[in-house]
Design an enzyme around this catalytic site. Structure first.
Site, short mmCIF file in Angstrom:
data_model
loop_
_atom_site.label_atom_id
_atom_site.label_comp_id
_atom_site.label_asym_id
_atom_site.label_seq_id
_atom_site.Cartn_x
_atom_site.Cartn_y
_atom_site.Cartn_z
N LYS B 94 47.60 -19.36 -0.18
CA LYS B 94 48.72 -18.47 -0.43
C LYS B 94 48.21 -17.39 -1.37
CE LYS B 94 52.99 -17.99 -2.94
NZ LYS B 94 54.09 -18.59 -3.69
N GLY B 155 61.04 -16.45 -9.12
CA GLY B 155 61.77 -17.17 -10.15
C GLY B 155 63.10 -16.55 -10.55
N ALA B 182 59.82 -16.48 -2.36
CA ALA B 182 60.27 -16.07 -3.69
C ALA B 182 61.66 -15.45 -3.68
CB ALA B 182 59.31 -15.08 -4.35
N GLY B 183 62.41 -15.76 -4.73
CA GLY B 183 63.69 -15.12 -4.97
C GLY B 183 64.90 -15.91 -4.51
N ASN B 204 60.62 -22.67 -4.98
CA ASN B 204 60.22 -23.64 -5.99
C ASN B 204 61.30 -23.78 -7.07
OD1 ASN B 204 57.07 -24.26 -7.74
ND2 ASN B 204 59.05 -25.10 -8.16
N THR B 205 61.52 -22.67 -7.81
CA THR B 205 62.40 -22.75 -8.97
C THR B 205 63.82 -23.18 -8.61
OG1 THR B 205 61.09 -20.92 -9.85
CG2 THR B 205 63.10 -21.48 -11.03
#
Lengths: 65, 255
Positions: B94, B155, B182-183, B204-205
């Site tokens: 990645k 994040g 992301a986001g 992830n977050t």
């Protein structure tokens, strides 16, 4: 010989990257190494000799996103 | 769905950072049926603190997608990719080349250059990019077979800031696997991405920082499945005015 390992100065007696890893206690098989910004494969550690001031990076698996 | 010839049934790709405990990470992966997890590399200490996570990874049985998170230059990213390939035994990477510390926006110029170098060296590159079509084309020319546009800054949990641009990417690259990376903050964001025709979502977050990460992982997986079905089912177009769904014909005169 003074070298930098993971941003910390170290005084070492070993001459090769393989020797220095052992000398400093990095004995995990799950390590990857770089010297002065370039990747050093596991198979090249014994043949990689160091000079004073060389910067070594020793990385391990870590959680990531 | 295939990534570089590898069958990946689950459209959720999950990051492994910031969980309350390794056990909760394992439970979240199990609950969501994830096939691909992202990992990273960081400086090791002489006491071997990275070895514990290494053992956890082996137990999970997932495909490992190492990242170059935090790299701000082509050389950093390329060297990190080589270290990751040896360490994790995979040529998947990645690829992140970060251009700005506050937004963590990709440096798309460095990204294309790093992708070119790594693809020519046999890596299978998953590039973290913007929704720019021209950058996407250049990444494909460089050898990438997947594109990973951001939904919002890493994040931030803001959801999809530019859904129209993602729709354009789908139309412009009909045969390229597209992964929103992301986001994402909520399951509805993940569902929306799939409704737009994305093939997968990497997050992830949103899971790790949820009050109940295991339940949130499950919710994300369900939302992705619903969104994918919704896309395939060809939704109706919105209308400006109301149209009665109950037939008018046969209506009694009661007034």
């Amino acid at each position: 010989m003074n070298i930098i390992v993971n941003a910390q100065p170290h005084e070492v007696t070993g001459q090769t990257l393989a020797e220095i890893l052992l000398e400093l206690g990095y004995d995990s098989p799950a390590l990857a190494t770089a010297m002065n910004g370039s990747f050093v494969p596991r198979t090249a550690r014994e043949a990689t000799t160091l000079n004073s001031g060389d910067q070594i990076e020793i990385l391990a698996p870590m959680q990531g996103g | 769905m295939q990534f570089y010839g590898t069958e990946v049934p689950c459209p959720l790709l999950l990051g492994t950072a910031q969980y309350p405990s390794p056990q909760i990470l394992k439970d979240a992966i199990k609950a969501s049926g994830v096939d691909v997890i992202t990992v990273s590399l960081r400086r090791e200490t002489a006491d071997g603190s990275g070895a514990g996570f290494w053992n956890t990874l082996h137990d999970l049985g997932c495909h490992i997608l190492p990242n170059t998170a935090g790299c701000h230059s082509v050389q950093e990213a390329v060297t990190t990719a080589h270290m990751a390939r040896e360490l994790f035994g995979t040529d998947w990477i990645k690829l992140e080349v970060i251009g700005h510390a506050d937004t963590l926006q990709p440096d798309v110029f460095g990204l294309v250059e790093a992708a070119r170098i790594l693809c020519s060296d046999g890596f299978k590159v998953f590039p973290y990019t913007t929704d720019d079509l021209i950058v996407g084309e250049k990444l494909l020319t460089a050898g990438c077979e997947i594109l990973m546009p951001w939904g919002a800054p890493i994040g931030s949990g803001q959801g999809l800031r530019t859904p129209d641009a993602l729709r354009s990417m789908r139309a412009h690259f009909p045969d390229v696997p597209l992964i929103v990376d992301a986001g994402i903050g909520r399951p509805s964001d993940a569902c929306k991405a799939m409704e737009l025709g994305m093939d997968a979502v990497l997050l992830n977050t949103a899971v790790a920082k949820a009050g109940d990460p295991v339940l949130m992982a499950q919710a994300m997986a369900q939302a992705l499945t619903a969104g994918r079905s919704g896309y395939l089912a060809d939704p109706m177009e919105p209308r400006d005015m109301a149209v009665p769904s109950t037939p008018i014909l046969g209506m009694a005169e009661l007034a």
